[in-house]
Design an enzyme around this catalytic site. Structure first.
Site, PDB file in Angstrom:
ATOM      1  N   HIS A 120      34.912  33.267   1.073  1.00 55.33           N
ATOM      2  CA  HIS A 120      34.079  33.725  -0.240  1.00 55.33           C
ATOM      3  C   HIS A 120      35.157  33.374  -1.509  1.00 55.33           C
ATOM      4  O   HIS A 120      34.798  33.915  -2.556  1.00 55.33           O
ATOM      5  CB  HIS A 120      33.479  34.868  -0.309  1.00 55.33           C
ATOM      6  CG  HIS A 120      32.104  34.788  -0.986  1.00 55.33           C
ATOM      7  ND1 HIS A 120      31.509  36.133  -1.263  1.00 55.33           N
ATOM      8  CD2 HIS A 120      31.387  33.847  -1.728  1.00 55.33           C
ATOM      9  CE1 HIS A 120      30.379  35.729  -2.274  1.00 55.33           C
ATOM     10  NE2 HIS A 120      30.536  34.530  -2.349  1.00 55.33           N
ATOM     11  N   CYS A 172      31.725  40.712  -4.354  1.00 54.59           N
ATOM     12  CA  CYS A 172      32.914  40.040  -3.241  1.00 54.59           C
ATOM     13  C   CYS A 172      33.856  39.233  -3.900  1.00 54.59           C
ATOM     14  O   CYS A 172      35.079  39.491  -3.523  1.00 54.59           O
ATOM     15  CB  CYS A 172      31.800  39.430  -2.264  1.00 54.59           C
ATOM     16  SG  CYS A 172      30.471  40.073  -1.381  1.00 54.59           S
TER      17      CYS A 172
END
Length: 561
Positions: free
Chosen positions: A140, A84
């Site tokens: 993130h 990610c």
């Protein structure tokens, strides 16, 4: 609620149950003058596998995504990162991880780490060009200081989660046993009042509200919609699961339902673009962030590998562009495209010149996508991770004295792809139809030699990576290792600090929030002390490497599989 039988077959002009409340009653037909700079909607899904979309696999019902892709340009030679944080960092900065210090793993919730402050982000560039910028969904990219937050990195508004994985209804996020906290944020405040609403619907509502309240003629719009779906935990409203009731594998059934929920969300957003007069001057980009995880219902079949690996299943992404501004539509593009390319491509579409993208690793690929021209990109550095577990069988000697093959690295140049070190699990995993397969069946086709630390594939001729040519073509191996050496000389130290106990949500009101004062000095754990003081942050120009690629194409690439 929508009819169960209608799931996946909604028409463009129908409203869904998750529409925005109190939207103005307008038609979606665009009749207004078209501004010069396009509205840009970038949609990213999380952990959606190569085989997890209708136009690759009819088992998955994604009629809206299929229609958008079919009427636009499908990117079938498109690369992302295997996990990610790296994919998001490359999208936002246009730089390889080795040039931001994020080349190892992800940013964990308790790490005092985030996107480096010296990086000018894509939304910041678009702000400079007059865009209204908004982000909805998963960040993130770190939040230990307020200066790390999306609202400080170029977004006028932000609504979403800061960590890597949250419950789709409670927005509870855990970083180990007992380290749990609430993670849903409105701007720089905790959005406690939104609990209980399914995140895919909640994020869709927010995007539609932005579209309903903004004047498309007064200012161009950039929206980055970063879905949490279809990342674990596998959660979906029951009505989306019903059409997949025939799938015996429970994980696959829930996963497919989550994909269908995303498909409906994209349909609704596209409807809103039409309704509020954005569509005729809009560019919609759809991208996954990494490969799927078969153990959690995803599928990358027939590609090799999975999320977290540098096999094609981990890094070859789903992607397409849909826009009335495309000159050549309804086609499949085999142009080589990398996630870093969106930065200069979108800045160029927004009217920015090359000075705004100087030093990035991406290329402006709009002409390749829109007009079918050759891609300016000739190679991709997938990554060099000096901290990943070194391959025991690797050595500088095995790397012909050029490259230490114990180090995890991967590069593609032209048709050729080289991997060194430990690329991750190298299996081919067909969709598991039953939920009670013996665990050993997941790895029926590993075919990895235990002492191997070098792999070479002709990806154009062998996209499934079944024929390792490293022993037959040592000349290509050495050429690509020399390229790894070149890139490694430009690498900055890895930013991967130790976890900070002060980040515990129990010490911060029960939520994941910034815990370090902005004026507190950073103390990086320099786990990779390599220094490159003489490196200037400048993109490798095609002219400087033209001779290399000419030699590679003519002397090495002549032997196709």
């Amino acid at each position: 609620m929508m009819s169960l039988l209608s799931l996946g077959y909604l028409t463009w002009d129908l409203m869904s149950p998750n529409q925005v409340e109190n939207e103005p009653d307008q038609t979606y037909v665009d009749r207004s003058p078209v501004p010069q700079r396009p509205h840009i909607i970038f949609i990213m899904t999380d952990d959606q596998g190569f085989n997890d979309i209708g136009y690759h696999n009819s088992e998955i019902r994604t009629p809206a995504l299929d229609k958008l892709a079919a009427d636009g340009v499908k990117l079938e030679n498109y690369y992302i990162q295997p996990i990610c944080t790296p994919s998001r960092s490359q999208l936002i900065t246009g730089r390889y991880q080795i040039h931001t210090g994020l080349q190892h793993s992800i940013i964990r919730p308790r790490q005092p780490n985030c996107l480096p402050f010296d990086q000018v982000t894509l939304p910041q560039r678009l702000q400079e060009l007059g865009y209204s910028t908004h982000m909805v969904g998963k960040w993130h990219l770190g939040f230990y200081k307020k200066e790390c937050l999306p609202t400080r990195r170029g977004f006028d508004t932000y609504f979403g989660s800061l960590t890597g994985s949250v419950n789709y209804y409670t927005y509870n996020s855990c970083d180990g046993p007992g380290r749990c906290g609430f993670d849903l944020h409105e701007g720089e405040s905790v959005a406690w009042g939104q609990r209980g609403k399914y995140s895919t619907h909640l994020y869709t509502q927010r995007v539609r509200r932005i579209l309903a309240t903004h004047d498309p003629q007064s200012q161009p719009l950039f929206i980055f919609l970063s879905f949490q779906a279809v990342h674990t935990p596998l959660q979906s409203p029951r009505e989306y699961i019903y059409p997949y009731r025939g799938l015996e594998n429970v994980a696959r059934r829930k996963y497919a339902a989550m994909v269908s929920a995303v498909d409906e969300a994209v349909r609704n957003i596209t409807y809103a673009l039409r309704k509020y007069s954005y569509y005729q001057n809009s560019v919609i980009v759809f991208s996954t962030d990494n490969g799927g995880q078969p153990l959690s219902g995803g599928s990358n079949w027939p590609l090799r590998g999975r999320k977290g690996t540098y096999w094609e299943g981990g890094i070859r992404g789903l992607g397409f562009v849909h826009s009335p501004l495309l000159r050549k539509k309804k086609r499949v593009s085999k142009a080589l495209v990398h996630i870093t390319d969106w930065y200069p491509t979108l800045v160029g579409l927004a009217g920015g010149n090359e000075t705004l993208t100087e030093g990035v690793d991406g290329y402006d690929v709009w002409e390749a996508i829109s007009e079918g021209k050759e891609s300016p990109r000739l190679e991709i550095l997938h990554n060099i991770d000096p901290l990943y577990n070194h391959a025991r069988s690797g050595s500088l000697q095995k790397g012909y004295g050029i490259w230490n093959t114990a180090v995890q690295a991967s590069i593609r140049a032209g048709d050729w792809k080289l991997l060194t070190g430990d690329p991750g699990y190298g299996d081919w995993t067909p969709p598991q139809m039953l939920s009670d397969f013996p665990s050993s069946w997941w790895n029926l086709e590993r075919h990895t030699k235990p002492k191997q630390s070098i792999w070479l594939f002709n990806i154009s001729g062998d996209p499934y990576e079944r024929f390792d040519l490293s022993e037959q073509r040592p000349d290509v191996v050495q050429e690509l290792m020399a390229r790894l050496v070149y890139y490694n000389r430009t690498a900055v130290p890895v930013r991967y600090p130790s976890e900070d106990l002060r980040a515990d949500p129990h010490l911060n009101g029960g939520a994941w929030v910034p815990w370090v004062a902005d004026d507190e000095e950073d103390r990086w754990d320099t786990v990779y002390p390599k220094k490159n003081k003489d490196w200037k942050k400048k993109k490798l120009k095609l002219s400087n490497s033209r001779s290399f690629f000419r030699r590679l194409n003519t002397r090495i690439m002549s032997n196709r599989i």
